[in-house]
Design a protein around this motif. Sequence first.
Motif, mmCIF file in Angstrom:
data_model
loop_
_atom_site.group_PDB
_atom_site.id
_atom_site.type_symbol
_atom_site.label_atom_id
_atom_site.label_comp_id
_atom_site.label_asym_id
_atom_site.label_seq_id
_atom_site.Cartn_x
_atom_site.Cartn_y
_atom_site.Cartn_z
ATOM 1 N N GLU A 1 43.608 33.720 42.201
ATOM 2 C CA GLU A 1 43.775 32.566 41.952
ATOM 3 C C GLU A 1 42.382 31.564 41.238
ATOM 4 O OE1 GLU A 1 44.768 33.915 44.543
ATOM 5 O OE2 GLU A 1 46.800 33.731 44.210
ATOM 6 N N THR A 2 41.416 32.228 41.724
ATOM 7 C CA THR A 2 40.185 31.983 41.305
ATOM 8 C C THR A 2 40.203 31.992 39.722
ATOM 9 O OG1 THR A 2 38.824 31.955 43.522
ATOM 10 C CG2 THR A 2 37.711 31.955 41.336
ATOM 11 N N LEU A 3 40.362 33.427 39.389
ATOM 12 C CA LEU A 3 40.447 33.643 38.013
ATOM 13 C C LEU A 3 41.144 32.894 36.998
ATOM 14 C CD1 LEU A 3 39.141 35.621 35.818
ATOM 15 C CD2 LEU A 3 40.896 37.487 36.578
ATOM 16 N N MET A 4 42.541 32.568 37.515
ATOM 17 C CA MET A 4 43.397 31.800 36.968
ATOM 18 C C MET A 4 42.513 30.559 36.703
ATOM 19 S SD MET A 4 47.213 32.364 38.553
ATOM 20 C CE MET A 4 47.731 31.072 37.378
ATOM 21 N N GLN A 5 41.844 29.988 37.611
ATOM 22 C CA GLN A 5 41.395 28.402 37.589
ATOM 23 C C GLN A 5 40.457 28.725 36.165
ATOM 24 O OE1 GLN A 5 40.010 27.430 41.180
ATOM 25 N NE2 GLN A 5 42.103 27.134 42.153
ATOM 26 N N THR A 6 39.583 29.590 36.309
ATOM 27 C CA THR A 6 38.399 30.016 35.341
ATOM 28 C C THR A 6 39.079 30.055 34.080
ATOM 29 O OG1 THR A 6 37.076 31.139 36.945
ATOM 30 C CG2 THR A 6 36.525 31.340 34.586
ATOM 31 N N ILE A 7 40.229 31.222 33.808
ATOM 32 C CA ILE A 7 40.868 31.081 32.668
ATOM 33 C C ILE A 7 41.329 29.632 32.037
ATOM 34 C CG2 ILE A 7 42.668 32.132 31.614
ATOM 35 C CD1 ILE A 7 42.416 34.503 33.142
ATOM 36 N N THR A 8 41.953 29.172 33.004
ATOM 37 C CA THR A 8 42.604 27.551 32.595
ATOM 38 C C THR A 8 41.465 26.822 32.213
ATOM 39 O OG1 THR A 8 44.445 27.839 34.235
ATOM 40 C CG2 THR A 8 43.818 25.687 33.310
ATOM 41 N N LYS A 9 40.606 26.851 32.707
ATOM 42 C CA LYS A 9 39.163 25.776 32.154
ATOM 43 C C LYS A 9 38.810 26.299 31.086
ATOM 44 C CE LYS A 9 34.994 23.620 33.889
ATOM 45 N NZ LYS A 9 34.047 23.630 35.070
ATOM 46 N N ALA A 10 38.528 27.597 30.674
ATOM 47 C CA ALA A 10 37.877 28.091 29.635
ATOM 48 C C ALA A 10 38.886 27.991 28.409
ATOM 49 C CB ALA A 10 37.468 29.508 29.942
ATOM 50 N N LEU A 11 40.219 28.133 28.499
ATOM 51 C CA LEU A 11 40.926 28.116 27.246
ATOM 52 C C LEU A 11 41.755 27.065 27.012
ATOM 53 C CD1 LEU A 11 42.127 31.972 27.534
ATOM 54 C CD2 LEU A 11 40.085 31.074 26.370
ATOM 55 N N GLY A 12 41.771 25.979 28.238
ATOM 56 C CA GLY A 12 42.857 24.946 28.090
ATOM 57 C C GLY A 12 44.311 25.295 28.167
ATOM 58 N N ARG A 13 44.547 26.199 28.850
ATOM 59 C CA ARG A 13 45.942 26.581 28.997
ATOM 60 C C ARG A 13 46.022 27.350 30.370
ATOM 61 N NH1 ARG A 13 48.969 30.068 24.845
ATOM 62 N NH2 ARG A 13 50.058 30.631 26.614
ATOM 63 N N LEU A 14 47.078 27.278 30.952
ATOM 64 C CA LEU A 14 47.416 28.007 32.454
ATOM 65 C C LEU A 14 47.882 29.558 31.787
ATOM 66 C CD1 LEU A 14 47.484 28.003 35.382
ATOM 67 C CD2 LEU A 14 49.866 27.434 35.076
ATOM 68 N N PRO A 15 47.307 30.372 32.180
ATOM 69 C CA PRO A 15 47.732 31.983 31.896
ATOM 70 C C PRO A 15 49.190 32.166 32.765
ATOM 71 C CG PRO A 15 46.236 32.045 33.377
ATOM 72 C CD PRO A 15 45.755 30.498 33.144
ATOM 73 N N LEU A 16 49.769 33.264 32.166
ATOM 74 C CA LEU A 16 50.944 33.513 32.852
ATOM 75 C C LEU A 16 50.396 34.794 33.578
ATOM 76 C CD1 LEU A 16 53.886 33.961 33.763
ATOM 77 C CD2 LEU A 16 54.142 35.328 31.548
ATOM 78 N N HIS A 17 50.543 34.606 35.064
ATOM 79 C CA HIS A 17 49.896 35.606 35.950
ATOM 80 C C HIS A 17 51.053 36.720 36.561
ATOM 81 C CE1 HIS A 17 48.469 36.770 40.050
ATOM 82 N NE2 HIS A 17 47.980 37.712 39.419
ATOM 83 N N ILE A 18 50.910 37.651 36.544
ATOM 84 C CA ILE A 18 52.062 38.914 36.905
ATOM 85 C C ILE A 18 51.067 39.532 38.098
ATOM 86 C CG2 ILE A 18 53.561 40.764 36.796
ATOM 87 C CD1 ILE A 18 54.233 38.331 35.291
ATOM 88 N N SER A 19 51.506 39.055 39.241
ATOM 89 C CA SER A 19 50.748 39.645 40.604
ATOM 90 C C SER A 19 50.932 41.379 40.856
ATOM 91 C CB SER A 19 51.066 38.977 41.866
ATOM 92 O OG SER A 19 50.363 39.363 42.796
ATOM 93 N N SER A 20 50.037 41.957 41.321
ATOM 94 C CA SER A 20 50.271 43.474 41.604
ATOM 95 C C SER A 20 50.989 43.526 43.113
ATOM 96 C CB SER A 20 49.027 44.166 41.682
ATOM 97 O OG SER A 20 48.091 43.568 42.659
ATOM 98 N N ASN A 21 50.803 42.200 43.706
ATOM 99 C CA ASN A 21 51.284 41.802 45.114
ATOM 100 C C ASN A 21 50.470 43.013 46.009
ATOM 101 O OD1 ASN A 21 53.624 40.007 44.353
ATOM 102 N ND2 ASN A 21 54.679 41.775 43.687
ATOM 103 N N TYR A 22 49.405 43.230 45.948
ATOM 104 C CA TYR A 22 48.700 43.947 46.583
ATOM 105 C C TYR A 22 47.790 43.355 47.572
ATOM 106 C CZ TYR A 22 45.222 47.746 47.835
ATOM 107 O OH TYR A 22 44.386 48.658 48.698
ATOM 108 N N THR A 23 47.755 43.930 48.812
ATOM 109 C CA THR A 23 46.910 43.077 49.643
ATOM 110 C C THR A 23 46.201 44.424 50.310
ATOM 111 O OG1 THR A 23 48.702 43.132 51.466
ATOM 112 C CG2 THR A 23 48.265 41.044 50.153
ATOM 113 N N TYR A 24 45.241 44.060 51.539
ATOM 114 C CA TYR A 24 44.503 44.838 52.236
ATOM 115 C C TYR A 24 43.866 44.340 53.431
ATOM 116 C CZ TYR A 24 40.026 42.419 51.195
ATOM 117 O OH TYR A 24 38.964 41.439 51.287
#
Length: 276
Positions: A158-181
């Motif tokens: 989510e943090t990386l998505m926010q950074t990308i959106t701010k830098a590029l001016g568009r929301l990226p399409l994110h495909i989650s690995s659904n990985y947790t620890y």
Amino acid sequence: MTDKDNLPQSTNKAISAQQLTEFCDDYLAADAFKDYAPNGLQIDGGKPIKRVVTGVTACDALIEAAIAVNADAIMVHHGYFWKGEAEPLTSMKGRRIRKLMQHGISLIAYHLPLDAHPIIGNNAKLAERLGLSITEALYPHEAHPVGNIAICPPQSAETLMQTITKALGRLPLHISSNYTYFDTQTNVIAPKQLERIGICTGGAQDMIDQAALMGCDAYISGEISERTTHSARELGIDYFACGHHATEREGIKALGDLVEQHFGLPVTFIDIDNPA
């Protein structure tokens, strides 16, 4: 598009298309790449170059914009004469080239050399904007890597998505690995933290397999294919499709800045909107 009233002022300086191309060829080490289209001068407009326009793709809208500001050359990332395309200069291709020739505008294009350059390349500039530090090649054997691996402080998707959106001016399409620890400090199931990131701008979605092989937590490129979703989920790697056009604006802008500084010519980047 560009406001004509805010254009860099013209100077009395002028260079030839060959001078401009030789400078860029040398700086980008263009001869070192086996590419899908010719790099360098693709169309010689036949007149001295006093003003340059840069853009991502040599589409008709960019040509019209260059004509409107009296440019003598257009420099792009995506030019013409791609392998496998029809050779006759007819239809859309013919109209574009005819318009360039009629207005004496030279076309200069750099594809892989502009992706791979370690300072002004598309990957390098995108990593810089996202706060990532490139550390190695995505394919270790490549002398001039067109894909890279970068590191960043551990962060959520989510943090990386926010950074990308701010830098590029568009929301990226994110495909989650659904990985947790299991976080032993908080005794809760926590989302994966991303810190090793594969990156290759544009249409490089199929490099996700290599990114996973190289131990990346996430992979960033421009486009996505249907198969990319399954690769991300099954390989356990988060994927961010950030837009082909959006991820490849900065390299050609940086090359234009370099040309302006070196030759003292006015260079204007014109962004033709493209949601892909």
